[in-house]
Design a protein around this motif. Structure first.
Motif, PDB file in Angstrom:
ATOM      1  N   THR A 310       1.020  -0.901   0.053  1.00  0.00           N
ATOM      2  CA  THR A 310      -0.115   0.187  -0.053  1.00  0.00           C
ATOM      3  C   THR A 310       0.722   1.209  -0.048  1.00  0.00           C
ATOM      4  N   ALA A 311       2.111   1.215   0.833  1.00  0.00           N
ATOM      5  CA  ALA A 311       2.777   2.133   0.722  1.00  0.00           C
ATOM      6  C   ALA A 311       3.157   2.954  -1.055  1.00  0.00           C
ATOM      7  N   LYS A 312       4.039   1.476  -1.409  1.00  0.00           N
ATOM      8  CA  LYS A 312       4.713   1.596  -2.551  1.00  0.00           C
ATOM      9  C   LYS A 312       3.365   2.703  -4.041  1.00  0.00           C
ATOM     10  N   LYS A 313       2.133   1.918  -3.290  1.00  0.00           N
ATOM     11  CA  LYS A 313       0.929   2.458  -4.053  1.00  0.00           C
ATOM     12  C   LYS A 313       1.009   3.517  -3.965  1.00  0.00           C
ATOM     13  N   ALA A 314       0.476   3.924  -2.749  1.00  0.00           N
ATOM     14  CA  ALA A 314       0.533   5.816  -2.772  1.00  0.00           C
ATOM     15  C   ALA A 314       1.375   6.728  -3.004  1.00  0.00           C
ATOM     16  N   ALA A 315       2.695   6.191  -2.500  1.00  0.00           N
ATOM     17  CA  ALA A 315       4.042   6.844  -3.322  1.00  0.00           C
ATOM     18  C   ALA A 315       3.781   7.073  -4.867  1.00  0.00           C
ATOM     19  N   THR A 316       3.736   5.587  -5.774  1.00  0.00           N
ATOM     20  CA  THR A 316       3.416   5.624  -6.758  1.00  0.00           C
ATOM     21  C   THR A 316       2.340   6.827  -7.614  1.00  0.00           C
ATOM     22  N   LYS A 317       1.174   6.815  -6.416  1.00  0.00           N
ATOM     23  CA  LYS A 317      -0.244   7.643  -7.127  1.00  0.00           C
ATOM     24  C   LYS A 317       0.422   8.599  -6.931  1.00  0.00           C
ATOM     25  N   ARG A 319       3.530  10.352  -7.044  1.00  0.00           N
ATOM     26  CA  ARG A 319       4.667  10.798  -7.732  1.00  0.00           C
ATOM     27  C   ARG A 319       4.074  11.322  -9.527  1.00  0.00           C
ATOM     28  N   ALA A 320       2.611  10.975  -9.860  1.00  0.00           N
ATOM     29  CA  ALA A 320       2.099  10.444 -10.980  1.00  0.00           C
ATOM     30  C   ALA A 320       1.830  11.765 -10.941  1.00  0.00           C
ATOM     31  N   PRO A 321       1.430  12.773 -10.612  1.00  0.00           N
ATOM     32  CA  PRO A 321       1.066  14.327 -10.967  1.00  0.00           C
ATOM     33  C   PRO A 321       2.530  14.792 -11.295  1.00  0.00           C
ATOM     34  N   ALA A 322       3.228  14.552 -10.711  1.00  0.00           N
ATOM     35  CA  ALA A 322       4.775  15.248 -11.445  1.00  0.00           C
ATOM     36  C   ALA A 322       5.207  14.790 -12.881  1.00  0.00           C
ATOM     37  N   LYS A 323       4.822  13.420 -12.324  1.00  0.00           N
ATOM     38  CA  LYS A 323       5.460  12.928 -13.775  1.00  0.00           C
ATOM     39  C   LYS A 323       4.462  13.888 -14.926  1.00  0.00           C
ATOM     40  N   LYS A 324       3.557  13.129 -15.190  1.00  0.00           N
ATOM     41  CA  LYS A 324       2.079  14.167 -15.716  1.00  0.00           C
ATOM     42  C   LYS A 324       3.164  15.659 -16.010  1.00  0.00           C
ATOM     43  N   ALA A 325       3.054  15.938 -15.002  1.00  0.00           N
ATOM     44  CA  ALA A 325       3.512  18.162 -15.239  1.00  0.00           C
ATOM     45  C   ALA A 325       4.980  18.161 -15.974  1.00  0.00           C
ATOM     46  N   ALA A 326       5.934  16.813 -15.785  1.00  0.00           N
ATOM     47  CA  ALA A 326       7.292  17.161 -16.482  1.00  0.00           C
ATOM     48  C   ALA A 326       7.350  16.420 -17.496  1.00  0.00           C
ATOM     49  N   THR A 327       6.197  15.338 -17.732  1.00  0.00           N
ATOM     50  CA  THR A 327       6.063  15.133 -19.638  1.00  0.00           C
ATOM     51  C   THR A 327       5.980  16.342 -20.303  1.00  0.00           C
ATOM     52  N   LYS A 328       4.888  17.414 -19.749  1.00  0.00           N
ATOM     53  CA  LYS A 328       3.557  18.051 -20.547  1.00  0.00           C
ATOM     54  C   LYS A 328       4.855  19.747 -20.374  1.00  0.00           C
ATOM     55  N   ALA A 329       5.607  19.908 -19.954  1.00  0.00           N
ATOM     56  CA  ALA A 329       6.839  20.279 -19.785  1.00  0.00           C
ATOM     57  C   ALA A 329       7.463  20.017 -21.121  1.00  0.00           C
ATOM     58  N   LYS A 330       7.770  18.802 -20.746  1.00  0.00           N
ATOM     59  CA  LYS A 330       8.654  18.559 -22.446  1.00  0.00           C
ATOM     60  C   LYS A 330       8.013  18.804 -23.439  1.00  0.00           C
ATOM     61  N   ALA A 331       6.753  18.204 -23.530  1.00  0.00           N
ATOM     62  CA  ALA A 331       6.009  18.943 -24.498  1.00  0.00           C
ATOM     63  C   ALA A 331       6.214  19.691 -24.906  1.00  0.00           C
ATOM     64  N   ALA A 332       5.750  21.559 -24.569  1.00  0.00           N
ATOM     65  CA  ALA A 332       5.861  22.116 -24.527  1.00  0.00           C
ATOM     66  C   ALA A 332       7.434  23.249 -25.151  1.00  0.00           C
ATOM     67  N   THR A 333       8.456  22.467 -24.312  1.00  0.00           N
ATOM     68  CA  THR A 333       9.659  22.939 -24.539  1.00  0.00           C
ATOM     69  C   THR A 333       9.752  22.551 -25.893  1.00  0.00           C
ATOM     70  N   LYS A 334       9.632  20.949 -26.560  1.00  0.00           N
ATOM     71  CA  LYS A 334       9.821  21.151 -27.975  1.00  0.00           C
ATOM     72  C   LYS A 334       8.674  21.823 -29.081  1.00  0.00           C
ATOM     73  N   ALA A 335       8.000  21.953 -28.294  1.00  0.00           N
ATOM     74  CA  ALA A 335       6.609  23.023 -29.594  1.00  0.00           C
ATOM     75  C   ALA A 335       7.874  23.966 -29.719  1.00  0.00           C
ATOM     76  N   LYS A 336       7.940  24.785 -28.433  1.00  0.00           N
ATOM     77  CA  LYS A 336       9.306  26.082 -28.585  1.00  0.00           C
ATOM     78  C   LYS A 336      10.234  25.996 -29.460  1.00  0.00           C
ATOM     79  N   ALA A 337      10.620  24.880 -29.070  1.00  0.00           N
ATOM     80  CA  ALA A 337      12.306  24.236 -30.354  1.00  0.00           C
ATOM     81  C   ALA A 337      12.088  24.437 -31.670  1.00  0.00           C
ATOM     82  N   ALA A 338      10.403  23.604 -31.504  1.00  0.00           N
ATOM     83  CA  ALA A 338      10.209  23.295 -32.847  1.00  0.00           C
ATOM     84  C   ALA A 338       9.623  25.325 -33.454  1.00  0.00           C
ATOM     85  N   THR A 339       9.142  25.689 -32.428  1.00  0.00           N
ATOM     86  CA  THR A 339       8.479  27.683 -33.057  1.00  0.00           C
ATOM     87  C   THR A 339       9.802  27.701 -33.646  1.00  0.00           C
TER      88      THR A 339
END
Length: 450
Positions: A310-317, A319-339
Motif C-alpha cells: 500500500t505504501a508503494k502504491k501511495a508513493a506511485t500515485k 508521483r503521478a502528477p509530477a510525472k505528468k507535469a514533467a511530460t507536459k513541460a517536455k512537450a511544451a519545450t519541444k513545441a517551443k523549439a520547433a517554433t
C-alpha cells in the motif's frame, strides 16, 4: 419578582430578574432571535430544495458550531457564476473563472468531542485558457467528493482566513492546527473559533483537484474540438515540406521506396508468444498425441508478481502528477523549439510575400500600359514599312556617291603630300629675299662706318 415602578422614573426595573449581561432572562436575547430567524428561514427554504444561504449575489456558507449541537446541518445551494469566479480567483495574470453556476450539497455533524465531519459533494463549471495553444475559455467540469474531518485551530493561531491574505488557495498556510490534526493527512481541515467557513474549505479542495498546467487535453477539460496546437503543428509541417532543398529530392524519393523497419522486423522475427510456446512445449516423442481442440489452447501466461504494498502504491500515485507535469513541460519545450526552428522559414516566407506585394503595383501599371504600347507599335508600323521600302534607294545612292568620295579623299591626300614641298619653297624664297636685301645694304653700312 414582579416589576416595580419607581416614583422618579418611568423605567421598569426587574431587580433580580436581570441577568449579569443586563438582559432580561425571561425574554430572548438579540443573538437568540437572529439564530431563530436564520433557522426558520432555512427551514422554509428547505421545502423549496435549498437551505436559503444564497440571496441574489450574496452567498453565506458559514456554519455556526453551536448549530451542530441540535443535529446535522446541511448546506445545499446553487452558487452564482460570479461568486464562483471570485472563489477561484488566484490573482494571477491568466486565471480561472466561472463558466456556469456551481452546486454544493454537504452535511456537517459532530463525529467526536473535538472533531466535526463534513461529507457530501460539489460541482464547479470553470474555464481557463489553454497554456499550449492559447485557445481562450476552455471549459472544465470539476466534480468534488467531500469527506473531511474538521478540527478547531489552536488558539494561538486563531487568525481569520482572508482570500486577499491567502491567495494561493491554502487558507491554513503557516498556521499550526490543533493537536488532533495530522498535517500530512489531506482529509483533515480546520476552522477558527465558532464559525466554519465552508466556502474556504471547498476552495482549498477545488485547488487540489485543478490541473497545474490547464490545456485542451487536461483531466476535466470539456473542449469539443482538437487542440489548436495540433493544427499549428500540421501547418508547420506543411510549411517545412514546401521548403525542402531540391538537392535532397533524390534521397527522399529513395527513402519513400524503402520498406518500413517495423514491417521488416515483424515479417522476419517470430512472435514472442510463439517462441514461448516452443520453449515450453515438451518433446514430441515424450508426449502422446492430443486432439486438435486441446493442442489449440494458448500457452498459459506466467503468474503475475505479487501486488506492491500500500505504501508503494501511495508513493506511485503521489508521483503521478509530477510525472505528468514533467511530460507536459517536455512537450511544451519541444513545441517551443520547433517554433523557434521554423522562425527563419516563416521570416523568409513573410519577406517573399512582402516582395510580391511590393511588385504588385508595378505589375498592375505594366498591364495598364500594355494597350498604349500596342497602339504605339501599330502607329509606327507604316513608318517602319516605308523605311524598309526606301532602303534599296538609300543603298544605290550610297554606291553612286562612293567614287566621288574616293576621288575627294585622294585629292585631300595629294594636297597633304604637297604641303611639305610648298612650305620648303616658301622658306627658300624668303631666304633668297633676305640675302638680296643684305647685299643691297652692305655698301651703305660700309659708308656709314667710314
Amino acid at each position: 419578582m414582579v416589576p416595580t415602578m419607581d416614583d422618579d422614573s418611568d423605567d421598569v426595573r426587574y431587580g433580580s430578574a436581570m441577568s449579569r449581561h443586563g438582559q432580561d432572562i425571561r425574554f430572548s436575547s438579540p443573538a437568540v432571535e437572529r439564530a431563530r430567524a436564520r433557522a426558520e428561514e432555512r427551514e422554509r427554504a428547505r421545502h423549496q430544495g435549498d437551505t436559503g444561504r444564497v440571496k441574489g449575489d450574496r452567498v453565506d456558507l458559514a456554519v455556526l458550531v453551536d448549530d451542530l449541537n441540535s443535529g446535522p446541518v446541511t448546506v445545499k445551494e446553487d452558487l452564482p457564476t460570479d461568486w464562483v469566479s471570485q472563489l477561484v480567483d488566484d490573482k494571477a495574470d491568466v486565471k480561472w473563472s466561472g463558466n456556469e453556476p456551481g452546486r454544493v450539497d454537504v452535511t456537517l455533524e459532530h463525529e467526536a468531542s473535538t472533531m466535526i465531519r463534513m461529507k457530501g459533494q460539489a460541482r464547479f463549471s470553470l474555464q481557463h485558457p489553454c497554456v499550449r495553444c492559447g485557445q481562450v475559455d476552455v471549459p472544465f467540469d470539476m466534480p468534488l467528493v467531500v469527506d473531511l474531518r474538521l478540527v478547531e485551530r489552536a488558539e494561538e493561531s486563531a487568525i481569520e482566513a482572508d482570500f486577499e491574505q491567502f491567495s494561493d488557495g491554502d487558507d491554513h498556510a503557516g498556521l499550526p492546527l490543533g493537536n488532533a490534526a495530522d498535517l500530512e493527512d489531506i482529509n483533515i481541515a480546520s476552522y477558527v473559533g465558532s464559525t466554519i467557513a465552508v466556502d474556504h474549505i471547498l476552495r482549498e479542495q477545488l485547488f487540489l483537484e485543478l490541473p497545474p498546467h490547464p490545456n485542451c487535453e487536461s483531466v476535466g477539460a470539456c473542449l469539443k474540438g482538437p487542440c489548436g496546437l495540433i493544427e499549428r503543428e500540421q501547418a508547420l509541417q506543411a510549411e517545412r515540406d514546401r521548403f525542402i532543398d531540391p538537392r535532397w529530392a533524390g534521397l527522399l524519393a529513395l527513402k519513400a521506396q524503402l520498406p518500413v523497419a517495423s514491417d521488416v522486423a515483424g515479417a522476419q522475427a517470430p512472435a514472442p508468444k510463439a517462441i514461448a510456446a516452443k520453449s515450453k512445449a515438451p518433446p514430441a516423442a515424450a508426449t502422446p498425441a492430443k486432439p486438435a481442440a486441446t493442442t489449440a489452447k494458448p500457452v498459459p501466461a506466467p503468474t503475475a508478481p505479487p501486488p506492491p504494498t500500500t505504501a508503494k502504491k501511495a508513493a506511485t500515485k503521489a508521483r503521478a502528477p509530477a510525472k505528468k507535469a514533467a511530460t507536459k513541460a517536455k512537450a511544451a519545450t519541444k513545441a517551443k523549439a520547433a517554433t523557434k526552428a521554423n522562425a527563419p522559414a516563416k521570416k523568409a516566407a513573410t519577406k517573399a510575400k512582402a516582395a510580391t506585394k511590393a511588385r504588385a503595383p508595378a505589375k498592375k501599371a505594366a498591364k495598364k500600359a500594355a494597350p498604349a504600347k500596342k497602339a504605339a507599335k501599330k502607329a509606327n508600323a507604316p513608318a517602319k514599312k516605308a523605311a524598309k521600302k526606301a532602303a534599296p534607294a538609300k543603298k544605290a545612292a550610297t554606291k553612286a556617291k562612293a567614287p566621288a568620295k574616293k576621288a575627294a579623299t585622294k585629292a585631300k591626300a595629294a594636297t597633304k603630300a604637297k604641303a611639305p614641298a610648298k612650305k620648303a619653297a616658301t622658306k627658300a624664297k624668303a631666304a633668297t629675299k633676305a640675302k638680296a636685301a643684305t647685299k643691297a645694304k652692305a655698301p651703305a653700312k660700309k659708308a656709314t662706318r667710314r
